[in-house]
Design a protein around this motif. Sequence first.
Motif, PDB file in Angstrom:
ATOM      1  N   ALA A 159      63.184  36.209  10.724  1.00  0.00           N
ATOM      2  CA  ALA A 159      64.506  36.775  10.992  1.00  0.00           C
ATOM      3  C   ALA A 159      65.299  35.787  11.833  1.00  0.00           C
ATOM      4  O   ALA A 159      64.747  35.121  12.714  1.00  0.00           O
ATOM      5  CB  ALA A 159      64.374  38.102  11.723  1.00  0.00           C
ATOM      6  N   ILE A 160      66.576  35.674  11.549  1.00  0.00           N
ATOM      7  CA  ILE A 160      67.464  34.824  12.340  1.00  0.00           C
ATOM      8  C   ILE A 160      68.068  35.689  13.440  1.00  0.00           C
ATOM      9  O   ILE A 160      68.714  36.699  13.158  1.00  0.00           O
ATOM     10  CB  ILE A 160      68.564  34.186  11.465  1.00  0.00           C
ATOM     11  CG1 ILE A 160      67.916  33.270  10.415  1.00  0.00           C
ATOM     12  CG2 ILE A 160      69.564  33.416  12.320  1.00  0.00           C
ATOM     13  CD1 ILE A 160      68.891  32.710   9.394  1.00  0.00           C
ATOM     14  N   SER A 161      67.828  35.311  14.671  1.00  0.00           N
ATOM     15  CA  SER A 161      68.266  36.079  15.832  1.00  0.00           C
ATOM     16  C   SER A 161      69.770  36.349  15.781  1.00  0.00           C
ATOM     17  O   SER A 161      70.568  35.449  15.510  1.00  0.00           O
ATOM     18  CB  SER A 161      67.909  35.324  17.108  1.00  0.00           C
ATOM     19  OG  SER A 161      68.309  36.046  18.232  1.00  0.00           O
ATOM     20  N   GLY A 162      70.136  37.593  16.037  1.00  0.00           N
ATOM     21  CA  GLY A 162      71.553  37.967  16.086  1.00  0.00           C
ATOM     22  C   GLY A 162      72.214  38.025  14.724  1.00  0.00           C
ATOM     23  O   GLY A 162      73.434  37.963  14.613  1.00  0.00           O
ATOM     24  N   SER A 163      71.413  38.133  13.667  1.00  0.00           N
ATOM     25  CA  SER A 163      71.945  38.099  12.309  1.00  0.00           C
ATOM     26  C   SER A 163      71.128  39.027  11.419  1.00  0.00           C
ATOM     27  O   SER A 163      70.014  39.405  11.755  1.00  0.00           O
ATOM     28  CB  SER A 163      71.873  36.663  11.771  1.00  0.00           C
ATOM     29  OG  SER A 163      72.156  36.619  10.407  1.00  0.00           O
ATOM     30  N   ASP A 164      71.681  39.373  10.278  1.00  0.00           N
ATOM     31  CA  ASP A 164      70.919  40.136   9.286  1.00  0.00           C
ATOM     32  C   ASP A 164      70.361  39.212   8.207  1.00  0.00           C
ATOM     33  O   ASP A 164      69.966  39.641   7.146  1.00  0.00           O
ATOM     34  CB  ASP A 164      71.788  41.231   8.659  1.00  0.00           C
ATOM     35  CG  ASP A 164      72.990  40.678   7.917  1.00  0.00           C
ATOM     36  OD1 ASP A 164      73.323  39.490   8.085  1.00  0.00           O
ATOM     37  OD2 ASP A 164      73.618  41.450   7.164  1.00  0.00           O
ATOM     38  N   LYS A 165      70.301  37.927   8.517  1.00  0.00           N
ATOM     39  CA  LYS A 165      69.818  36.903   7.587  1.00  0.00           C
ATOM     40  C   LYS A 165      68.404  36.469   7.965  1.00  0.00           C
ATOM     41  O   LYS A 165      67.929  36.734   9.060  1.00  0.00           O
ATOM     42  CB  LYS A 165      70.739  35.670   7.600  1.00  0.00           C
ATOM     43  CG  LYS A 165      72.185  35.972   7.373  1.00  0.00           C
ATOM     44  CD  LYS A 165      72.431  36.535   5.999  1.00  0.00           C
ATOM     45  CE  LYS A 165      73.917  36.819   5.830  1.00  0.00           C
ATOM     46  NZ  LYS A 165      74.173  37.713   4.740  1.00  0.00           N
ATOM     47  N   TYR A 166      67.773  35.773   7.034  1.00  0.00           N
ATOM     48  CA  TYR A 166      66.412  35.302   7.223  1.00  0.00           C
ATOM     49  C   TYR A 166      66.317  33.828   6.858  1.00  0.00           C
ATOM     50  O   TYR A 166      67.000  33.362   5.959  1.00  0.00           O
ATOM     51  CB  TYR A 166      65.438  36.091   6.338  1.00  0.00           C
ATOM     52  CG  TYR A 166      65.411  37.551   6.690  1.00  0.00           C
ATOM     53  CD1 TYR A 166      64.506  38.043   7.614  1.00  0.00           C
ATOM     54  CD2 TYR A 166      66.326  38.423   6.116  1.00  0.00           C
ATOM     55  CE1 TYR A 166      64.499  39.384   7.964  1.00  0.00           C
ATOM     56  CE2 TYR A 166      66.325  39.768   6.454  1.00  0.00           C
ATOM     57  CZ  TYR A 166      65.417  40.241   7.377  1.00  0.00           C
ATOM     58  OH  TYR A 166      65.421  41.561   7.713  1.00  0.00           O
ATOM     59  N   GLU A 167      65.437  33.124   7.570  1.00  0.00           N
ATOM     60  CA  GLU A 167      65.137  31.738   7.249  1.00  0.00           C
ATOM     61  C   GLU A 167      63.896  31.745   6.358  1.00  0.00           C
ATOM     62  O   GLU A 167      62.871  32.327   6.700  1.00  0.00           O
ATOM     63  CB  GLU A 167      64.858  30.960   8.526  1.00  0.00           C
ATOM     64  CG  GLU A 167      64.477  29.510   8.270  1.00  0.00           C
ATOM     65  CD  GLU A 167      64.104  28.806   9.552  1.00  0.00           C
ATOM     66  OE1 GLU A 167      65.005  28.229  10.177  1.00  0.00           O
ATOM     67  OE2 GLU A 167      62.902  28.857   9.918  1.00  0.00           O
TER      68      GLU A 167
END
Length: 183
Positions: A159-167
């Motif tokens: 999970a990318i901190s502070g986001s609803d995206k993922y690495e």
Amino acid sequence: MTYNQFNSLSVKHELDNIKLLYEGKISVECVDDLLYILKRTLEQICPSKQYNRSLRVAVEILQNIAKHADNANEDESHFALFQSGKDWCFYTKNTLNNKDKEVIESTYDKIKHYDVNQLKNAYREGLASNEINEKGGAGLGLIDIAYRTKQIPDYIINAISGSDKYEFQLKVNMNWSEGQKAA
């Protein structure tokens, strides 16, 4: 990710050196340019019997990044080719949205214990189903990569901190010293 970070990654995976490193947005438009550079690199390190399979795996990897990287996010993607002796690996990193994350995890859960014949059958069944997803693919990329390399690729989703995206990080090994035969 810096060149030093890639060198650290190279050391972690016991790979001698970086043969190709691209950092930037990977779009459908730039895949051809990357493949041109990759072809020249593979010609130098890859025996002819393994060249076509390696190129096919790389095409699938790059197409997956171009199709599935989160287009709303302008974060850069990464594509690298590491080598160690006769072995090498492709390493990629890009961002994903939650829906793509779930599809990837579902596909991995489905195939993680498959042998080569099961991967081959899953690939053929996917081709025969003629199901095309909203991004223009049939969901066969990971299955094709696993079938061509005779192993399930390593991956990490964070999970990318502070986001609803993922690495999403993918490592695809091409271990010729283990006697893999082209599929």
